[in-house]
Design a protein around this motif. Structure first.
Motif, PDB file in Angstrom:
ATOM      1  N   LYS A   3      47.197  53.677  27.566  1.00  0.00           N
ATOM      2  CA  LYS A   3      46.352  53.883  28.735  1.00  0.00           C
ATOM      3  C   LYS A   3      46.125  52.548  29.449  1.00  0.00           C
ATOM      4  O   LYS A   3      46.061  51.505  28.815  1.00  0.00           O
ATOM      5  CB  LYS A   3      44.998  54.438  28.307  1.00  0.00           C
ATOM      6  N   PRO A   4      45.952  52.594  30.779  1.00  0.00           N
ATOM      7  CA  PRO A   4      45.651  51.359  31.501  1.00  0.00           C
ATOM      8  C   PRO A   4      44.277  50.813  31.117  1.00  0.00           C
ATOM      9  O   PRO A   4      43.378  51.575  30.758  1.00  0.00           O
ATOM     10  CB  PRO A   4      45.660  51.771  32.962  1.00  0.00           C
ATOM     11  N   MET A   5      44.121  49.517  31.204  1.00  0.00           N
ATOM     12  CA  MET A   5      42.846  48.875  30.899  1.00  0.00           C
ATOM     13  C   MET A   5      41.839  49.240  31.985  1.00  0.00           C
ATOM     14  O   MET A   5      42.151  49.171  33.168  1.00  0.00           O
ATOM     15  CB  MET A   5      43.044  47.355  30.844  1.00  0.00           C
ATOM     16  N   THR A   6      40.638  49.628  31.582  1.00  0.00           N
ATOM     17  CA  THR A   6      39.588  49.985  32.537  1.00  0.00           C
ATOM     18  C   THR A   6      38.908  48.697  33.031  1.00  0.00           C
ATOM     19  O   THR A   6      39.085  47.620  32.451  1.00  0.00           O
ATOM     20  CB  THR A   6      38.526  50.887  31.896  1.00  0.00           C
ATOM     21  N   LYS A   7      38.102  48.854  34.077  1.00  0.00           N
ATOM     22  CA  LYS A   7      37.375  47.708  34.610  1.00  0.00           C
ATOM     23  C   LYS A   7      36.431  47.136  33.557  1.00  0.00           C
ATOM     24  O   LYS A   7      36.335  45.913  33.404  1.00  0.00           O
ATOM     25  CB  LYS A   7      36.592  48.117  35.863  1.00  0.00           C
ATOM     26  N   THR A   8      35.753  48.006  32.806  1.00  0.00           N
ATOM     27  CA  THR A   8      34.835  47.557  31.753  1.00  0.00           C
ATOM     28  C   THR A   8      35.575  46.750  30.693  1.00  0.00           C
ATOM     29  O   THR A   8      35.098  45.694  30.261  1.00  0.00           O
ATOM     30  CB  THR A   8      34.141  48.768  31.103  1.00  0.00           C
ATOM     31  N   GLN A   9      36.742  47.238  30.294  1.00  0.00           N
ATOM     32  CA  GLN A   9      37.539  46.522  29.295  1.00  0.00           C
ATOM     33  C   GLN A   9      38.036  45.186  29.853  1.00  0.00           C
ATOM     34  O   GLN A   9      38.061  44.181  29.146  1.00  0.00           O
ATOM     35  CB  GLN A   9      38.731  47.376  28.855  1.00  0.00           C
ATOM     36  N   LEU A  10      38.426  45.185  31.134  1.00  0.00           N
ATOM     37  CA  LEU A  10      38.902  43.951  31.765  1.00  0.00           C
ATOM     38  C   LEU A  10      37.775  42.920  31.843  1.00  0.00           C
ATOM     39  O   LEU A  10      37.983  41.743  31.531  1.00  0.00           O
ATOM     40  CB  LEU A  10      39.455  44.242  33.160  1.00  0.00           C
ATOM     41  N   VAL A  11      36.580  43.360  32.225  1.00  0.00           N
ATOM     42  CA  VAL A  11      35.429  42.447  32.295  1.00  0.00           C
ATOM     43  C   VAL A  11      35.117  41.889  30.910  1.00  0.00           C
ATOM     44  O   VAL A  11      34.863  40.692  30.757  1.00  0.00           O
ATOM     45  CB  VAL A  11      34.199  43.152  32.919  1.00  0.00           C
ATOM     46  N   ALA A  12      35.154  42.731  29.881  1.00  0.00           N
ATOM     47  CA  ALA A  12      34.877  42.277  28.509  1.00  0.00           C
ATOM     48  C   ALA A  12      35.929  41.261  28.056  1.00  0.00           C
ATOM     49  O   ALA A  12      35.586  40.230  27.463  1.00  0.00           O
ATOM     50  CB  ALA A  12      34.842  43.470  27.561  1.00  0.00           C
ATOM     51  N   ALA A  13      37.194  41.531  28.333  1.00  0.00           N
ATOM     52  CA  ALA A  13      38.267  40.602  27.957  1.00  0.00           C
ATOM     53  C   ALA A  13      38.146  39.288  28.724  1.00  0.00           C
ATOM     54  O   ALA A  13      38.358  38.203  28.162  1.00  0.00           O
ATOM     55  CB  ALA A  13      39.624  41.245  28.209  1.00  0.00           C
ATOM     56  N   LEU A  14      37.795  39.372  30.003  1.00  0.00           N
ATOM     57  CA  LEU A  14      37.621  38.170  30.820  1.00  0.00           C
ATOM     58  C   LEU A  14      36.447  37.340  30.308  1.00  0.00           C
ATOM     59  O   LEU A  14      36.547  36.109  30.216  1.00  0.00           O
ATOM     60  CB  LEU A  14      37.392  38.582  32.282  1.00  0.00           C
ATOM     61  N   ALA A  15      35.362  37.993  29.943  1.00  0.00           N
ATOM     62  CA  ALA A  15      34.190  37.290  29.398  1.00  0.00           C
ATOM     63  C   ALA A  15      34.551  36.574  28.106  1.00  0.00           C
ATOM     64  O   ALA A  15      34.162  35.415  27.890  1.00  0.00           O
ATOM     65  CB  ALA A  15      33.050  38.277  29.160  1.00  0.00           C
ATOM     66  N   GLU A  16      35.303  37.252  27.252  1.00  0.00           N
ATOM     67  CA  GLU A  16      35.716  36.647  25.983  1.00  0.00           C
ATOM     68  C   GLU A  16      36.643  35.452  26.218  1.00  0.00           C
ATOM     69  O   GLU A  16      36.496  34.400  25.591  1.00  0.00           O
ATOM     70  CB  GLU A  16      36.434  37.698  25.132  1.00  0.00           C
ATOM     71  N   GLU A  17      37.582  35.609  27.147  1.00  0.00           N
ATOM     72  CA  GLU A  17      38.542  34.538  27.456  1.00  0.00           C
ATOM     73  C   GLU A  17      37.835  33.312  28.040  1.00  0.00           C
ATOM     74  O   GLU A  17      38.181  32.176  27.728  1.00  0.00           O
ATOM     75  CB  GLU A  17      39.587  35.060  28.446  1.00  0.00           C
ATOM     76  N   LEU A  18      36.820  33.555  28.885  1.00  0.00           N
ATOM     77  CA  LEU A  18      36.082  32.458  29.521  1.00  0.00           C
ATOM     78  C   LEU A  18      34.971  31.901  28.638  1.00  0.00           C
ATOM     79  O   LEU A  18      34.430  30.840  28.925  1.00  0.00           O
ATOM     80  CB  LEU A  18      35.458  32.936  30.841  1.00  0.00           C
ATOM     81  N   GLY A  19      34.596  32.646  27.610  1.00  0.00           N
ATOM     82  CA  GLY A  19      33.457  32.230  26.790  1.00  0.00           C
ATOM     83  C   GLY A  19      32.158  32.379  27.556  1.00  0.00           C
ATOM     84  O   GLY A  19      31.210  31.621  27.369  1.00  0.00           O
ATOM     85  N   ALA A  20      32.106  33.377  28.447  1.00  0.00           N
ATOM     86  CA  ALA A  20      30.925  33.616  29.270  1.00  0.00           C
ATOM     87  C   ALA A  20      30.393  35.018  28.972  1.00  0.00           C
ATOM     88  O   ALA A  20      30.993  35.771  28.216  1.00  0.00           O
ATOM     89  CB  ALA A  20      31.290  33.491  30.748  1.00  0.00           C
TER      90      ALA A  20
END
Length: 95
Positions: A3-20
């Motif tokens: 399945k494609p990544m949802t916006k919520t999943q993308l935001v969570a992954a981005l937060a983890e990657e940025l450490g924010a």
């Protein structure tokens, strides 16, 4: 195919990657989306390094066919958003 990544999943992954936190990551995603939308709507293009280029292309007026009736009818010129995928991304997918 997954399945494609949802916006919520993308935001969570981005937060983890940025450490924010997720709020900051969500705001960053919204800002990037707004910039891309504004630039492409104005007829420009946006290049995302390692991902690709997003741009607007004009299509000329043409004749189209109604598939139900077979009737030919004119279609006005319009604009479509296109994306060219970067070679680096294509290569990483095919490894």
């Amino acid at each position: 195919m997954s399945k494609p990544m949802t916006k919520t999943q993308l935001v969570a992954a981005l937060a983890e990657e940025l450490g924010a936190d997720k709020k900051t990551a969500g705001a960053a995603l919204e800002a990037v989306t707004a910039i891309i939308t504004r630039e492409v709507s104005a007829g420009g293009a946006v290049t995302l390094p390692g991902v690709g280029k997003i741009y607007c292309r004009e299509r000329p007026a043409r004749m189209v066919r109604n598939p139900q009736t077979g009737e030919q009818m004119p279609k006005d010129a319009d604009k479509v958003v296109k994306m060219t995928i970067a070679k680096a991304l294509k290569d990483s997918v095919n490894e």
